[in-house]
Design a protein around this motif. Structure first.
Motif, PDB file in Angstrom:
ATOM      1  N   LEU A 111       0.737  -1.047  -0.022  1.00 23.35           N
ATOM      2  CA  LEU A 111      -0.329  -0.174   0.166  1.00 23.35           C
ATOM      3  C   LEU A 111       0.722   1.073  -0.173  1.00 23.35           C
ATOM      4  CD1 LEU A 111      -2.612  -1.090   2.389  1.00 23.35           C
ATOM      5  CD2 LEU A 111      -3.193  -1.139   0.177  1.00 23.35           C
ATOM      6  N   PRO A 112       0.632   2.329  -0.649  1.00 18.52           N
ATOM      7  CA  PRO A 112       1.178   3.616   0.054  1.00 18.52           C
ATOM      8  C   PRO A 112       1.590   3.999   0.597  1.00 18.52           C
ATOM      9  CG  PRO A 112      -1.018   4.167  -0.983  1.00 18.52           C
ATOM     10  CD  PRO A 112      -1.024   2.866  -1.573  1.00 18.52           C
ATOM     11  N   GLY A 113       2.994   4.139   0.530  1.00 14.53           N
ATOM     12  CA  GLY A 113       3.876   4.521   2.379  1.00 14.53           C
ATOM     13  C   GLY A 113       3.994   3.008   3.526  1.00 14.53           C
ATOM     14  N   GLU A 114       3.999   2.018   2.827  1.00 17.26           N
ATOM     15  CA  GLU A 114       3.594   1.251   3.699  1.00 17.26           C
ATOM     16  C   GLU A 114       5.132   0.389   3.997  1.00 17.26           C
ATOM     17  OE1 GLU A 114       1.846  -3.189   4.104  1.00 17.26           O
ATOM     18  OE2 GLU A 114       1.514  -2.439   2.263  1.00 17.26           O
ATOM     19  N   PHE A 115       6.082   0.968   3.311  1.00 19.44           N
ATOM     20  CA  PHE A 115       7.652   0.574   3.902  1.00 19.44           C
ATOM     21  C   PHE A 115       7.752   1.602   4.587  1.00 19.44           C
ATOM     22  CE2 PHE A 115       7.503  -1.503  -0.081  1.00 19.44           C
ATOM     23  CZ  PHE A 115       7.802  -2.784  -0.513  1.00 19.44           C
ATOM     24  N   SER A 116       7.356   2.622   5.047  1.00 20.09           N
ATOM     25  CA  SER A 116       8.502   3.357   5.807  1.00 20.09           C
ATOM     26  C   SER A 116       7.004   3.253   7.241  1.00 20.09           C
ATOM     27  CB  SER A 116       7.778   5.360   5.601  1.00 20.09           C
ATOM     28  OG  SER A 116       8.344   5.088   3.817  1.00 20.09           O
ATOM     29  N   LYS A 117       5.947   2.386   6.780  1.00 20.13           N
ATOM     30  CA  LYS A 117       4.777   3.040   7.678  1.00 20.13           C
ATOM     31  C   LYS A 117       5.619   1.334   8.430  1.00 20.13           C
ATOM     32  CE  LYS A 117       0.326   0.204   8.957  1.00 20.13           C
ATOM     33  NZ  LYS A 117      -0.560   0.684   8.747  1.00 20.13           N
ATOM     34  N   ARG A 118       5.878   0.106   7.409  1.00 26.65           N
ATOM     35  CA  ARG A 118       7.029  -0.549   8.327  1.00 26.65           C
ATOM     36  C   ARG A 118       8.140  -0.290   9.384  1.00 26.65           C
ATOM     37  NH1 ARG A 118       6.502  -6.831   5.917  1.00 26.65           N
ATOM     38  NH2 ARG A 118       3.567  -6.455   5.556  1.00 26.65           N
ATOM     39  N   ALA A 119       8.681   0.646   9.071  1.00 23.74           N
ATOM     40  CA  ALA A 119      10.147   1.289   9.809  1.00 23.74           C
ATOM     41  C   ALA A 119       9.456   1.961  10.977  1.00 23.74           C
ATOM     42  CB  ALA A 119      10.606   2.183   8.485  1.00 23.74           C
ATOM     43  N   VAL A 120       8.271   2.507  11.250  1.00 22.78           N
ATOM     44  CA  VAL A 120       7.900   3.291  12.121  1.00 22.78           C
ATOM     45  C   VAL A 120       7.767   2.177  13.374  1.00 22.78           C
ATOM     46  CG1 VAL A 120       6.158   4.650  13.381  1.00 22.78           C
ATOM     47  CG2 VAL A 120       7.114   5.174  11.277  1.00 22.78           C
ATOM     48  N   MET A 121       7.214   1.547  13.108  1.00 26.59           N
ATOM     49  CA  MET A 121       6.483   0.325  13.585  1.00 26.59           C
ATOM     50  C   MET A 121       7.709  -0.069  13.920  1.00 26.59           C
ATOM     51  SD  MET A 121       2.596  -1.041  11.581  1.00 26.59           S
ATOM     52  CE  MET A 121       1.980  -1.772  13.080  1.00 26.59           C
ATOM     53  N   ASN A 122       8.565  -0.654  13.603  1.00 23.57           N
ATOM     54  CA  ASN A 122       9.938  -1.691  13.680  1.00 23.57           C
ATOM     55  C   ASN A 122      10.831  -1.216  14.383  1.00 23.57           C
ATOM     56  OD1 ASN A 122       8.589  -4.377  12.686  1.00 23.57           O
ATOM     57  ND2 ASN A 122       9.088  -3.854  10.284  1.00 23.57           N
ATOM     58  N   LYS A 123      10.096   0.456  14.633  1.00 22.46           N
ATOM     59  CA  LYS A 123      11.472   1.429  15.587  1.00 22.46           C
ATOM     60  C   LYS A 123      12.790   1.357  14.763  1.00 22.46           C
ATOM     61  CE  LYS A 123       8.900   0.677  19.872  1.00 22.46           C
ATOM     62  NZ  LYS A 123       8.641   1.407  19.769  1.00 22.46           N
ATOM     63  N   LYS A 124      12.550   1.942  13.299  1.00 25.59           N
ATOM     64  CA  LYS A 124      13.898   1.739  12.702  1.00 25.59           C
ATOM     65  C   LYS A 124      13.840   3.436  12.665  1.00 25.59           C
ATOM     66  CE  LYS A 124      16.215  -0.028  11.071  1.00 25.59           C
ATOM     67  NZ  LYS A 124      17.503  -0.466  11.601  1.00 25.59           N
ATOM     68  N   MET A 125      12.178   4.406  12.984  1.00 26.14           N
ATOM     69  CA  MET A 125      12.469   5.183  12.726  1.00 26.14           C
ATOM     70  C   MET A 125      11.549   6.256  13.331  1.00 26.14           C
ATOM     71  SD  MET A 125      11.301   6.352   8.855  1.00 26.14           S
ATOM     72  CE  MET A 125      12.739   5.333   7.843  1.00 26.14           C
ATOM     73  N   ASP A 126      11.162   7.434  13.540  1.00 24.46           N
ATOM     74  CA  ASP A 126       9.977   8.065  14.747  1.00 24.46           C
ATOM     75  C   ASP A 126       8.987   8.758  13.725  1.00 24.46           C
ATOM     76  OD1 ASP A 126      11.399  10.646  14.084  1.00 24.46           O
ATOM     77  OD2 ASP A 126      12.159  11.022  16.147  1.00 24.46           O
ATOM     78  N   LEU A 127       8.177   9.254  13.814  1.00 26.53           N
ATOM     79  CA  LEU A 127       7.490   9.514  12.888  1.00 26.53           C
ATOM     80  C   LEU A 127       7.252  10.809  12.391  1.00 26.53           C
ATOM     81  CD1 LEU A 127       4.564   8.318  12.059  1.00 26.53           C
ATOM     82  CD2 LEU A 127       3.257   9.504  14.394  1.00 26.53           C
ATOM     83  N   VAL A 128       8.517  11.854  12.899  1.00 22.00           N
ATOM     84  CA  VAL A 128       8.756  13.034  12.958  1.00 22.00           C
ATOM     85  C   VAL A 128       9.839  12.753  11.460  1.00 22.00           C
ATOM     86  CG1 VAL A 128       9.960  15.087  12.921  1.00 22.00           C
ATOM     87  CG2 VAL A 128       8.483  13.884  15.051  1.00 22.00           C
ATOM     88  N   LYS A 129      10.649  11.743  11.583  1.00 23.14           N
ATOM     89  CA  LYS A 129      12.076  11.314  10.528  1.00 23.14           C
ATOM     90  C   LYS A 129      11.343  10.971   8.964  1.00 23.14           C
ATOM     91  CE  LYS A 129      16.320   9.803   8.910  1.00 23.14           C
ATOM     92  NZ  LYS A 129      17.214   8.558   9.470  1.00 23.14           N
ATOM     93  N   ALA A 130       9.716   9.731   9.619  1.00 24.77           N
ATOM     94  CA  ALA A 130       8.973   9.475   8.207  1.00 24.77           C
ATOM     95  C   ALA A 130       8.154  10.241   7.498  1.00 24.77           C
ATOM     96  CB  ALA A 130       7.777   8.295   8.897  1.00 24.77           C
ATOM     97  N   GLU A 131       7.475  11.252   8.364  1.00 20.19           N
ATOM     98  CA  GLU A 131       6.784  12.478   7.811  1.00 20.19           C
ATOM     99  C   GLU A 131       7.537  13.317   7.122  1.00 20.19           C
ATOM    100  OE1 GLU A 131       2.798  13.853  10.481  1.00 20.19           O
ATOM    101  OE2 GLU A 131       4.685  13.788  11.157  1.00 20.19           O
ATOM    102  N   ALA A 132       9.317  13.746   7.251  1.00 19.97           N
ATOM    103  CA  ALA A 132      10.346  14.519   7.001  1.00 19.97           C
ATOM    104  C   ALA A 132      10.614  13.953   5.580  1.00 19.97           C
ATOM    105  CB  ALA A 132      11.490  14.442   7.509  1.00 19.97           C
ATOM    106  N   ILE A 133      10.468  12.766   5.106  1.00 22.68           N
ATOM    107  CA  ILE A 133      10.748  11.758   4.019  1.00 22.68           C
ATOM    108  C   ILE A 133      10.296  11.574   2.864  1.00 22.68           C
ATOM    109  CG2 ILE A 133      10.911   9.101   3.064  1.00 22.68           C
ATOM    110  CD1 ILE A 133      12.733   8.715   5.926  1.00 22.68           C
ATOM    111  N   ASN A 134       8.288  12.115   3.238  1.00 29.53           N
ATOM    112  CA  ASN A 134       7.310  12.245   2.845  1.00 29.53           C
ATOM    113  C   ASN A 134       7.819  13.521   1.728  1.00 29.53           C
ATOM    114  OD1 ASN A 134       4.693  11.324   1.248  1.00 29.53           O
ATOM    115  ND2 ASN A 134       3.688  12.682   2.908  1.00 29.53           N
TER     116      ASN A 134
END
Length: 444
Positions: free
Chosen positions: A105-128
């Motif tokens: 799905l859209p953004g699902e790779f980044s979503k998994r990165a957040v859920m697996n604590k590879k990045m926080d939500l702030v950084k994920a939003e910054a990537i987008n």
């Protein structure tokens, strides 16, 4: 669904030198063995292979295996680099999906990165935000957040709040052995609140840099508003005629002036009218004025100031919180007149494209609204989370001053921590993550 394996095309779909397909999940190594006949690939090493379907060659590719948790998603992950044709890229993806792997799905790779604590939500939003940046200021704001200084600051403040909460809890459990210094707590809470207020009060700059600043072009019918919009865009977007009332609805277009992302709205001419459709357009024009941070008030040099102009002036002068520029258009026609209103005045000829002086003035008016630093919030979600924390800390401070019991103070300290956890994504709901990552591109 976090434990299944997903795949997606991560590069723009079109004709190009290469395409990128990503796979992540527990079936990744099984897929590598099936497609490339390799059972134990070395992580981070680039391999060269042929992709075949039923012994027929599909493409010549290179690929890299990333072993979890040392990958973008925190799971086993595979990236395949093939030739950039639309048909061949889709054929490789379909081949992968035929092996029991689900399309992401859209953004699902980044979503998994957040859920697996590879990045926080702030950084994920910054990537987008970095991917979708429309201006230099947006790019800078997103890059600042990606660097992680904001997350570090938030984590530092959370640590201070946790220390306060821990000491209060110890005192509550062992009241005879420990005595809490509420004055020290008060001092710490006030310092944390000041830091959060700084973030909150500067959030609008980051939001404006990312989302753009609304600018309304207003004036009487036939003043040249649509011609001005076309001149700013360097293209014919709005219909231009000599007939008053041609523009009957608002037209919104994106501009980039000196690195500032501007959402420009060409409004219908504001005047009293019996035309039902035009009346709706006028109402939308008035709403656009309310929502904009900058108003270009266009006057017609060929007619001078008329009753319609005075009526519009009376409407916009009450907005003391907005920047206003009076734009005298059609200066190629000789008809000079005095302007009695105390705003910045710029004279142009939109039809001739002579608008550089106006663009310079727009930049001067807006540049301070998009200046950001490494600790700037960039969206309303982040701003609201910080506001929640500020309100809870304020309640805790008030509770200490009123002499409330420590369990009451503890409640508000915990609510403040929850607010900051929402900011970084440590407290999340599936709905929140779906809303955020639903705006990402597929494959990211």
């Amino acid at each position: 669904m976090i434990f299944d394996t997903i795949a997606a095309i991560s590069s723009p779909l079109g004709t190009g030198a290469i395409s990128v397909i990503r796979i992540t999940g527990d079936k990744t190594k099984e897929l590598i063995n099936d497609m490339f006949d390799i059972t134990n690939p070395e992580p981070k090493k680039m391999y060269y292979s042929w992709i075949k379907e039923k012994n027929e060659i599909v493409d010549e590719v290179t690929w890299v295996y990333h072993k979890g948790p040392k990958s973008f998603t925190g799971e086993d992950m595979l990236e395949i680099f093939g030739h950039g044709g639309i048909l061949v890229t889709k054929k490789i993806l379909n081949l992968i999906l035929s092996k029991g792997i689900r399309e992401a799905l859209p953004g699902e790779f980044s979503k998994r990165a957040v859920m697996n604590k590879k990045m926080d939500l702030v950084k994920a939003e910054a990537i987008n935000e970095l991917i979708h940046a429309n201006s230099d200021y947006a790019l800078k704001a997103a890059a600042n957040q990606m660097e992680g200084k904001l997350s570090e600051q938030i984590n530092s403040l959370k640590k201070e709040l946790f220390n306060i909460a821990s000491r209060i809890e110890v005192e509550m459990d062992y009241p005879e052995d420990f005595e809490v210094d509420n004055f020290e707590f008060l001092n710490s809470l006030n310092n944390i609140k000041e830091d959060l207020i700084y973030l909150y009060e500067n959030a609008d700059n980051g939001i404006s840099a990312i989302e753009g600043i609304k600018m309304a072009i207003v004036g009487k019918p036939n003043a040249g508003k649509s011609t001005l919009l076309n001149a700013l865009l360097r293209k014919d977007r709005a219909i231009v005629t000599n007939i008053p009332g041609t523009t009957r609805d608002t037209i919104e277009e994106n501009l980039n002036i000196r690195g500032i992302f501007i959402r420009s709205i060409d409004t219908a001419g504001i005047r009293e009218t019996d035309d039902v459709v035009e009346k709706i357009g006028v109402e939308r024009s008035l709403k656009a004025i309310e929502e904009s941070k900058l108003i270009l008030f266009v006057l017609d040099n060929s007619t001078g100031i008329e009753d319609y102009d005075i009526e519009i002036y009376e409407r916009i002068k009450k907005y003391s919180d907005k920047e206003i520029i009076i734009v005298v258009n059609k200066t190629d026609v000789e008809n000079k007149f005095e302007i009695p209103w105390n705003y910045d005045i710029v004279k142009i000829s939109a039809s001739k494209g002579n608008i550089k002086n106006l663009e310079d003035k727009i930049y001067d008016k807006l540049k301070n609204l998009v200046i950001t630093n490494e600790l700037t919030l960039t969206n309303e979600r982040q701003k609201n989370a910080v506001k929640k924390a500020i309100d809870s800390i304020s309640n805790a401070i008030e509770g200490i001053n009123l002499g409330l019991t420590n369990d009451a103070i503890m409640f508000d300290v915990r609510k403040a921590i929850e607010g900051l956890n929402e900011l970084t994504g440590e407290d999340y709901t599936e709905t929140l993550l779906d809303n955020i990552f639903g705006n990402f591109c597929v494959g990211k």
